[in-house]
Motif scaffolding. Structure first.
Motif: not given
Length: 304
Positions: A131-135, A94-102, A85-92, A141-144
């Motif tokens: 939060s500033q990313y396009s769909l 960055t992309g790199a910070e989200n991936l660091r958590i995973f 379904e839709s990818p999970s992320y923390y909007g506040h 990012l979800g695929l990453a």
């Protein structure tokens, strides 16, 4: 060729309703498996059962040659990446910070973050808040995140949902590159027939929870054999004439559908129709489209 995924009689029942019923999937190693069906057909439920996110009512699941159970589920998941379904992320963040958590949660090398950002072409937007990313960027990012551990099996549920044509094309190119570059087996669910047609090497079609087709995409295309559509001034008499001459036919609107044949044979039939005072109005060469085949198999209009 070994199968990465096999299911036997896989079923999920809610009350008296089966969302998935007796599904026998076989996903070969190294394939891009297109799991196709209308919305609500049971695609997501099936994938969630394979991932252990939903408990089956009945049936068995084998992944990497091992029967999945409560004891080995987590061990199996170490080698599986998924985007359901839709990818999970923390909007506040960055992309790199989200991936660091995973990356931390999965215990994979930190270097993998830079690698997967490059694979999904987000290296130049990695320090931008999600939060500033396009769909399309959020989907990438979800695929990453699904690719972080370089899984042997990647399961993607409607990965092109909501993307514009350019985003769909980009996502398709990314997915197509994964088996050859990284030796991954990819399962992609979709209700978009045109998308699966351009992407998959093997396809399974599900309708109302039941698997109605499973084989190579090449064999699915073979269903679209050419035939001839004939219209005359008296189709009822023509039906009898064709039957008497060993030509099978099916009525379709104002036409009679007959098998493809040599030009000389069709010329003989045309001449004989004229000699029997049956006016031949039109002959058309037709071929079932993949959309027509999908409609026959699923009983619903295809999304394009």
């Amino acid at each position: 060729m070994n199968n990465i995924i096999e299911t036997e009689g896989l079923s999920k029942q809610y009350g008296n309703v089966y969302r998935v019923k007796d599904v026998d999937l076989s996903v070969p190693e190294g394939a891009i498996y297109g799991f196709l069906g209308p919305n609500g057909a049971g695609k997501s439920t099936t994938l969630k059962m394979i991932l252990g996110l939903t408990k089956p009512t009945a049936g068995a699941i084998t992944v990497f040659g091992k029967r999945v159970n409560s004891k080995n589920r987590l061990e199996n998941l170490k080698h599986v990446g998924s985007l359901i379904e839709s990818p999970s992320y923390y909007g506040h963040l960055t992309g790199a910070e989200n991936l660091r958590i995973f990356q931390t949660l999965r215990g994979v090398p930190k270097q993998n973050i830079a690698d997967v950002l490059k694979i999904v072409r987000l290296e130049n937007q990695q320090h931008k808040k999600v939060s500033q990313y396009s769909l399309g960027m959020k989907q990438r990012l979800g695929l990453a995140s699904a690719l972080l551990g370089y899984p042997k099996l990647l399961i993607l549920d409607e990965p092109t949902n909501g993307l514009d044509p350019a985003g769909i094309s980009e996502m398709r190119e990314l997915i197509q590159s994964l088996p050859q570059k990284f030796g991954m087996t990819v399962v992609v669910s979709s209700h978009l027939l045109s998308e699966v047609d351009q992407l998959a090497t093997r396809v399974g079609i599900i309708r109302e929870g039941e698997l109605v087709y499973q084989d190579s995409l090449t064999k699915l295309h073979q269903y679209s054999k050419q035939h001839l559509a004939v219209r005359t001034l008296n189709n009822e008499v023509t039906k009898a004439f064709l039957s008497q001459n060993g030509v099978t036919w099916e009525a379709e609107d104002d036409y009679l559908i007959i098998p493809q044949m040599r030009d000389t044979r069709m010329a003989e039939i045309s001449k004989a129709l004229g000699q029997n005072n049956i006016g031949l109005v039109r002959i058309e060469e037709r071929k079932k489209s993949l959309e027509d085949i999908f409609l026959e198999l699923t009983g619903t209009a295809v999304s394009l």
